[in-house]
Scaffold this active site. Sequence first.
Site, PDB file in Angstrom:
ATOM      1  N   LYS A  64      32.847   0.304  17.814  1.00 23.10           N
ATOM      2  CA  LYS A  64      33.452  -0.369  16.577  1.00 23.10           C
ATOM      3  C   LYS A  64      35.071  -1.195  17.618  1.00 23.10           C
ATOM      4  CE  LYS A  64      33.551   3.746  13.783  1.00 23.10           C
ATOM      5  NZ  LYS A  64      34.005   4.785  13.250  1.00 23.10           N
ATOM      6  N   GLY A  95      30.562  11.788  11.068  1.00 22.01           N
ATOM      7  CA  GLY A  95      30.654  13.098  10.432  1.00 22.01           C
ATOM      8  C   GLY A  95      30.986  12.655   9.095  1.00 22.01           C
ATOM      9  N   SER A  96      31.602  12.180   8.531  1.00 27.66           N
ATOM     10  CA  SER A  96      32.150  11.569   7.095  1.00 27.66           C
ATOM     11  C   SER A  96      30.391  11.752   6.642  1.00 27.66           C
ATOM     12  CB  SER A  96      32.517  10.856   6.972  1.00 27.66           C
ATOM     13  OG  SER A  96      33.438  10.509   7.639  1.00 27.66           O
ATOM     14  N   GLU A 141      28.253  14.548  20.243  1.00 24.52           N
ATOM     15  CA  GLU A 141      29.637  14.627  20.380  1.00 24.52           C
ATOM     16  C   GLU A 141      30.097  15.058  21.004  1.00 24.52           C
ATOM     17  OE1 GLU A 141      31.403  11.950  16.355  1.00 24.52           O
ATOM     18  OE2 GLU A 141      29.613  13.018  15.753  1.00 24.52           O
ATOM     19  N   THR A 174      35.324   2.578   7.527  1.00 26.47           N
ATOM     20  CA  THR A 174      34.274   2.512   8.944  1.00 26.47           C
ATOM     21  C   THR A 174      33.251   1.188   8.559  1.00 26.47           C
ATOM     22  OG1 THR A 174      34.177   4.690   9.875  1.00 26.47           O
ATOM     23  CG2 THR A 174      32.002   3.645   9.229  1.00 26.47           C
ATOM     24  N   SER A 195      35.122   8.226   4.295  1.00 29.62           N
ATOM     25  CA  SER A 195      35.637   7.757   5.042  1.00 29.62           C
ATOM     26  C   SER A 195      36.294   8.521   6.137  1.00 29.62           C
ATOM     27  CB  SER A 195      35.390   6.136   5.652  1.00 29.62           C
ATOM     28  OG  SER A 195      35.877   5.726   7.061  1.00 29.62           O
ATOM     29  N   ARG A 201      34.482  14.447  12.831  1.00 32.11           N
ATOM     30  CA  ARG A 201      33.746  15.763  13.510  1.00 32.11           C
ATOM     31  C   ARG A 201      34.421  17.108  12.685  1.00 32.11           C
ATOM     32  NH1 ARG A 201      33.982  13.720  18.122  1.00 32.11           N
ATOM     33  NH2 ARG A 201      34.782  15.115  19.699  1.00 32.11           N
ATOM     34  N   SER A 233      38.475   7.749   8.754  1.00 29.15           N
ATOM     35  CA  SER A 233      39.423   7.115   9.113  1.00 29.15           C
ATOM     36  C   SER A 233      39.817   6.080   8.112  1.00 29.15           C
ATOM     37  CB  SER A 233      38.993   6.313  10.504  1.00 29.15           C
ATOM     38  OG  SER A 233      37.599   5.410   9.961  1.00 29.15           O
ATOM     39  N   HIS A 257       3.443  18.668  11.122  1.00 30.41           N
ATOM     40  CA  HIS A 257       2.392  17.872  11.352  1.00 30.41           C
ATOM     41  C   HIS A 257       2.329  16.690  11.751  1.00 30.41           C
ATOM     42  CE1 HIS A 257       0.819  19.071   7.055  1.00 30.41           C
ATOM     43  NE2 HIS A 257       2.431  19.339   6.395  1.00 30.41           N
TER      44      HIS A 257
HETATM   45  C1  F6R Z   1      33.948  11.045  15.127  1.00 31.25           C
HETATM   46  C2  F6R Z   1      32.556  11.186  14.278  1.00 31.25           C
HETATM   47  C3  F6R Z   1      31.658   9.775  13.502  1.00 31.25           C
HETATM   48  C4  F6R Z   1      32.560   9.427  12.972  1.00 31.25           C
HETATM   49  C5  F6R Z   1      31.873   8.167  12.405  1.00 31.25           C
HETATM   50  C6  F6R Z   1      32.263   7.155  11.123  1.00 31.25           C
HETATM   51  O1  F6R Z   1      34.583  12.055  15.029  1.00 31.25           O
HETATM   52  O2  F6R Z   1      32.386  11.978  14.329  1.00 31.25           O
HETATM   53  O3  F6R Z   1      31.309  10.530  13.567  1.00 31.25           O
HETATM   54  O4  F6R Z   1      32.929  10.553  11.786  1.00 31.25           O
HETATM   55  O5  F6R Z   1      32.193   7.139  13.156  1.00 31.25           O
HETATM   56  O6  F6R Z   1      33.686   6.962  11.273  1.00 31.25           O
HETATM   57  P1  F6R Z   1      34.378   7.696  10.021  1.00 31.25           P
HETATM   58  O7  F6R Z   1      34.292   9.125   9.579  1.00 31.25           O
HETATM   59  O8  F6R Z   1      36.012   7.193  10.326  1.00 31.25           O
HETATM   60  O9  F6R Z   1      34.199   6.959   9.198  1.00 31.25           O
END
Ligand code: F6R
Length: 356
Positions: A349, A59-60, A239, A106, A101, A153, A103, A255
């Site tokens: 993770k 999502g980020s 998701e 990541t 990111s 997301r 959170s 193609h």
């Molecule tokens: C969860 C989501 C995931 C996170 C990904 C990276 O809602 O969208 O795709 O975005 O795991 O984590 P962040 O965004 O915290 O760096």
Amino acid sequence: MKQLDELNKIKKIDRQGMLETEENFYHQLVEAKKIADSADLSKIAGKNYTGIAFLGMGGSGFVGDLIKSLIMDDSDIPIETVKGYSLPGYIDKDWLVVPVSYSGNTEETISCLKQAKERGATLLFVASGGLLEEMAEEYEACMVKVPAGHQPRGAIGFLFLPTLLALRDTGLAKVNSSDIDSALGQIKELSEKFNRGVETDKNFAKQIAMAIGNSLPVVYGSGGYLSAIAYRWKCEINENGKTPCFWAEFPELNHNETVGWERLAETTRKLTLLILRDEDENIRMKTRIDTTVGLVKTNFSKVIEIPVKGKSKLAKALSAMYTGDIASVYLALLHGVDPTPVEKIEKLKAELAKLD
Ligand code: F6R
């Protein structure tokens, strides 16, 4: 009464309120604009960058895909999106590197960010906290801090708009204020049309979820920003909807993939093809898509065309994204699935964290 119109049932399934997050997307964008207005960009201003690299996953990471697709046609410098552990060799001290990111934790993003720091690149951090916030403080770097408490997301407005506006304010992206206003206006309108209180026969987002039903969706975008959006639809259907989904883009799919629908008819007839179509597509793209539909439609359970409208590319992109985001939440709710948890991502993770 249709299943998605049974509001009490929906509320019970959506335990962490993902539908509410989507219904509030307009307000998230309004707040995001305020965050952009108050960001201190002095540490990234006034430099002659030779490139921009977005670092980020999931999502980020989508923030980079979307911004790149919106600004690259008018950009004098290359724009990269890096999704992985390794920073390409040509990204050096003269680049602006944007780790995103939600959170802030990541590991792929942090790995590339450390490499960018070692090479002396200028950094613009975008996060709600976590290690990224600590690193921004340690490096005395520019940071756009966004509110915590969402799924990454579901925080796309917070992540995307301030980042785009930071690039505009440092002269790296051309964004008209009127385009932002029209995009926000359009999202406001859509959020009213797609609200849970609007019944299925008048609610296009619910209708998309119903049309997908138990089939496997495939999403096609038509190049540029609509390819980024097609990819976002796929990720949101994965998701939120906990549903497999695949995507591809015109013209490349003509193609190869177009031919690939010839076999396995029993399987492909359980698939729904969704095509995102810009109302201003040129005659070559129109002919290409119409012809493709004619060639492959009997291989699918159904083909649904999603009209993409708006006064600007930004308005079209956000509207098309929003339609898919909220439809994917309705898809989850239709099947009695809580859209919020992403247990498999978290388990993975956690396994990787044990290696630290
Ligand atoms: C969860 C989501 C995931 C996170 C990904 C990276 O809602 O969208 O795709 O975005 O795991 O984590 P962040 O965004 O915290 O760096």
